[in-house]
Every structure is written in C-alpha cells, then in structure tokens.
Design a protein around this motif. Structure first.
Motif, short mmCIF file in Angstrom:
data_model
loop_
_atom_site.label_atom_id
_atom_site.label_comp_id
_atom_site.label_asym_id
_atom_site.label_seq_id
_atom_site.Cartn_x
_atom_site.Cartn_y
_atom_site.Cartn_z
N GLU A 126 -17.94 43.49 15.28
CA GLU A 126 -19.00 44.48 15.12
C GLU A 126 -20.27 43.88 14.53
O GLU A 126 -21.37 44.34 14.83
CB GLU A 126 -18.52 45.63 14.22
CG GLU A 126 -17.78 46.72 14.96
CD GLU A 126 -18.66 47.47 15.94
OE1 GLU A 126 -19.83 47.76 15.62
OE2 GLU A 126 -18.18 47.74 17.05
N HIS A 127 -20.12 42.86 13.70
CA HIS A 127 -21.28 42.31 12.98
C HIS A 127 -21.28 40.78 13.00
O HIS A 127 -20.25 40.15 13.23
CB HIS A 127 -21.29 42.80 11.53
CG HIS A 127 -21.17 44.26 11.39
ND1 HIS A 127 -22.12 45.14 11.85
CD2 HIS A 127 -20.19 45.03 10.83
CE1 HIS A 127 -21.75 46.38 11.59
NE2 HIS A 127 -20.58 46.34 10.98
N TRP A 174 -24.33 42.46 22.23
CA TRP A 174 -25.47 41.58 22.54
C TRP A 174 -25.19 40.11 22.33
O TRP A 174 -25.95 39.26 22.80
CB TRP A 174 -26.72 42.02 21.77
CG TRP A 174 -26.65 41.93 20.26
CD1 TRP A 174 -25.70 42.44 19.43
CD2 TRP A 174 -27.61 41.30 19.40
NE1 TRP A 174 -26.00 42.17 18.12
CE2 TRP A 174 -27.17 41.48 18.06
CE3 TRP A 174 -28.80 40.60 19.61
CZ2 TRP A 174 -27.87 40.99 16.96
CZ3 TRP A 174 -29.51 40.13 18.51
CH2 TRP A 174 -29.05 40.31 17.20
N THR A 199 -26.00 47.90 18.47
CA THR A 199 -26.06 46.93 17.37
C THR A 199 -24.75 46.18 17.18
O THR A 199 -24.66 45.31 16.31
CB THR A 199 -26.44 47.63 16.05
OG1 THR A 199 -25.39 48.56 15.69
CG2 THR A 199 -27.77 48.36 16.18
N SER A 200 -23.74 46.51 17.96
CA SER A 200 -22.47 45.79 17.85
C SER A 200 -22.64 44.35 18.27
O SER A 200 -23.26 44.06 19.30
CB SER A 200 -21.40 46.46 18.73
OG SER A 200 -21.14 47.78 18.32
N HIS A 201 -22.08 43.44 17.50
CA HIS A 201 -22.17 42.01 17.82
C HIS A 201 -21.67 41.75 19.23
O HIS A 201 -22.28 40.98 19.99
CB HIS A 201 -21.35 41.22 16.80
CG HIS A 201 -21.58 39.74 16.85
ND1 HIS A 201 -20.91 38.90 17.71
CD2 HIS A 201 -22.42 38.94 16.14
CE1 HIS A 201 -21.31 37.65 17.52
NE2 HIS A 201 -22.23 37.64 16.57
N VAL A 225 -26.61 35.75 12.18
CA VAL A 225 -26.27 36.90 13.00
C VAL A 225 -25.55 36.48 14.28
O VAL A 225 -24.81 37.24 14.87
CB VAL A 225 -27.54 37.71 13.35
CG1 VAL A 225 -28.45 36.92 14.29
CG2 VAL A 225 -27.19 39.06 13.96
#
Length: 295
Positions: free
Chosen positions: A105-106, A35, A30-32, A112
C-alpha cells in the motif's frame, strides 16, 4: 463514465477476513501497487475434485512477496486451507483458477519507490476458468526478449513482468499465431509468452535450462520428474530457435492449461506428438491417484 469492472465468470475473493463475491475495489490511486507495481501473485488449479501442487503454489507466492521486499501476512498452510474453503463456494462443474496475491500500500520512509513491507496486503481470488488442456497451439518467434535478473524482478512471480508477455502475445496474434517463443538476452530460448516450453528430437526430451530469465514453473518440474520416472531421457539444456525449427515435437507446460501441443512453429506444420500425450497422461494419472489437496 461508468465502466463495467465485473468479472466475466463466477468469482470469490478473500480479503480483510471475509469472502466477497465479484470484483472488490481494493487498490486506490495512492496505493504503491497502483503506480509503482509492487504486486506478486501465484496461480493454482482446481478441477475434477483435485488441486495438484496447491501447496507449492502457496509456498511460492510467499517467496515472491519476500523477493519483492514485502512481508507475507499468511502462511502457505493458511492460504492452502483458505483456497480449499473457497472452492466449496462453486458448483464443482467448472475448473477454477486459484490466485493468491500480495501487494504494498505504501512506500518506505526513505524512498517512495521501495515498497514498505509493513504495508503488505493479501487477497485470495478464485474464479471459474475452463481448462484449455491439449488444445493445439501455433507458435512464432517473438521480436521481444525476456529480461535478465539484473534488469527486472525475475526472482518473483511479479505482475510487472507481464506487460512484456502481453505485448509478445499481441504481436504474435497480429501475425496469426496463438503464442510467441521468447528468447533471453543472449538469444537462447527461454519459454513462451505464457508457459514453459519443451521439444523432442530423436526421442530426447529437452527444455531450456533455468537461468533466471524466466519462471521455471511448478508444472514444468512436475512434468520433468514424471517423464523421467517413466523412462524418458529429459534434459535441461541451452536451446536455440534453430533447435525448435528442427524439432520432431514441441509442447508447452503451465499451470493454466497443463500440457498444450504445438502444431505449428513459424510456417512449419507439426503433428501432435506422442510425448505430449504421454506427459498429459502421466500428469493426470499422478494428480488423480496420489496428488495432494484432494477435496
């Protein structure tokens, strides 16, 4: 299925306030950065008790982070001090690659896709990597091109740029060459897949003028300055593949291997030239006699 993710050489990484040996698992699904590719890095070298231009590499990684939309969490001076601290963990016999890194991370609250600057994380990785300085290289023209600033994050040393370099090298290797000469979107020479490029014709040293499509490197700038101080006519100009096909000498510059002579371009054989040898001599003399960051 178990996968071996251990590094191939001695490695130390500073992250979250401590030094960790090996390859720490830092990024999750889920780390920016995992992906959506919000990663930047820089690379300096330590060898023979010196780390030339380490301060500039530490400054540039922070600029890259800002350009990517992240917030640096370390000052360049703090990164530099950490790097020299980390060097002491090695035996001093093998050259070291110094790699400061930032990632997000986000994503932001409004998208997003955009990295959240407040979620920026930092790591400093050092690993043993022997120098490939002065090892002759062969070069071919790549069918792939460097992107322009309008279509890619070329104003940062971004991890997202390197898959393009990787496919250039894979394609070049498939045809028996070590590296690839990359053009920009206008068909002019930018650099190689992994380094800046120089050529010599009738005693004049030339390198592609920085136009935003490639990283005009710290080592490149150092070599330009040293050669000029030594009396060489060095010009930053627009160059074409034809210019390189007719060059008297070709060599590359980069932090990883410093100076590499090109002894084959396409099907044409070249000799390792005197300017490349002089450039390396000047660089090493500068680094060993007055370069900053001696340990």
């Amino acid at each position: 299925m178990a996968v071996d993710t251990s590094p191939r050489s001695t490695t130390w990484t500073f992250v979250d306030g401590e030094w960790v040996e090996g390859n720490p698992k830092l990024i999750g699904p889920t780390s920016h950065a995992m992906w959506l590719a919000s990663t930047v890095f820089d690379g300096a070298r330590w060898f023979d008790g010196i780390s030339p231009d380490l301060d500039q590499h530490c400054q540039r990684v922070n600029r890259s982070a800002v350009n990517m939309g992240m917030k640096p969490t370390m000052t360049p001076e703090e990164i530099e001090a950490l790097a020299l601290e980390g060097v002491k963990k090695f035996d001093g016999k093998t050259a070291i690659y110094i790699k400061p890194m930032y990632w997000a991370e986000h994503g932001t609250s409004y998208s997003v896709v955009a990295p959240d600057a407040e979620s920026t994380r930092f790591a400093l990785c050092l690993f043993e990597a022997p120098m490939g300085t002065a090892k002759p290289s062969s070069l071919t023209l790549s069918p792939f091109r460097r992107p322009s600033p309008e279509v890619a994050m070329t104003i940062a040393k971004a991890g997202s740029l390197y898959p393009n370099s990787g496919r250039m090298i894979i394609e070049a290797h498939s045809r028996g060459f070590d590296n690839a000469l990359a053009l920009d979107v206008n068909g002019n020479v930018a650099e190689t897949a992994s380094s800046n490029i120089f050529m010599v014709k009738d005693g004049v040293v030339m390198t592609p003028i920085a136009n935003g499509t490639f990283l005009a490197g710290i080592t490149r700038a150092r070599i330009i300055g040293l050669l000029r101080e030594a009396g060489f006519d060095v010009r930053e100009v627009t160059l074409t593949p034809k210019d390189f096909a007719n060059a008297d000498e070709i060599f590359t510059s980069g932090n990883y291997s410093k100076i590499v002579p090109v002894t084959k371009f396409e099907e044409r054989e070249l000799q390792e030239g005197p300017v490349a040898r002089k450039a390396l001599e000047l660089y090493m003399d500068w680094a060993r006699s007055g370069g900053r960051n001696d340990t």
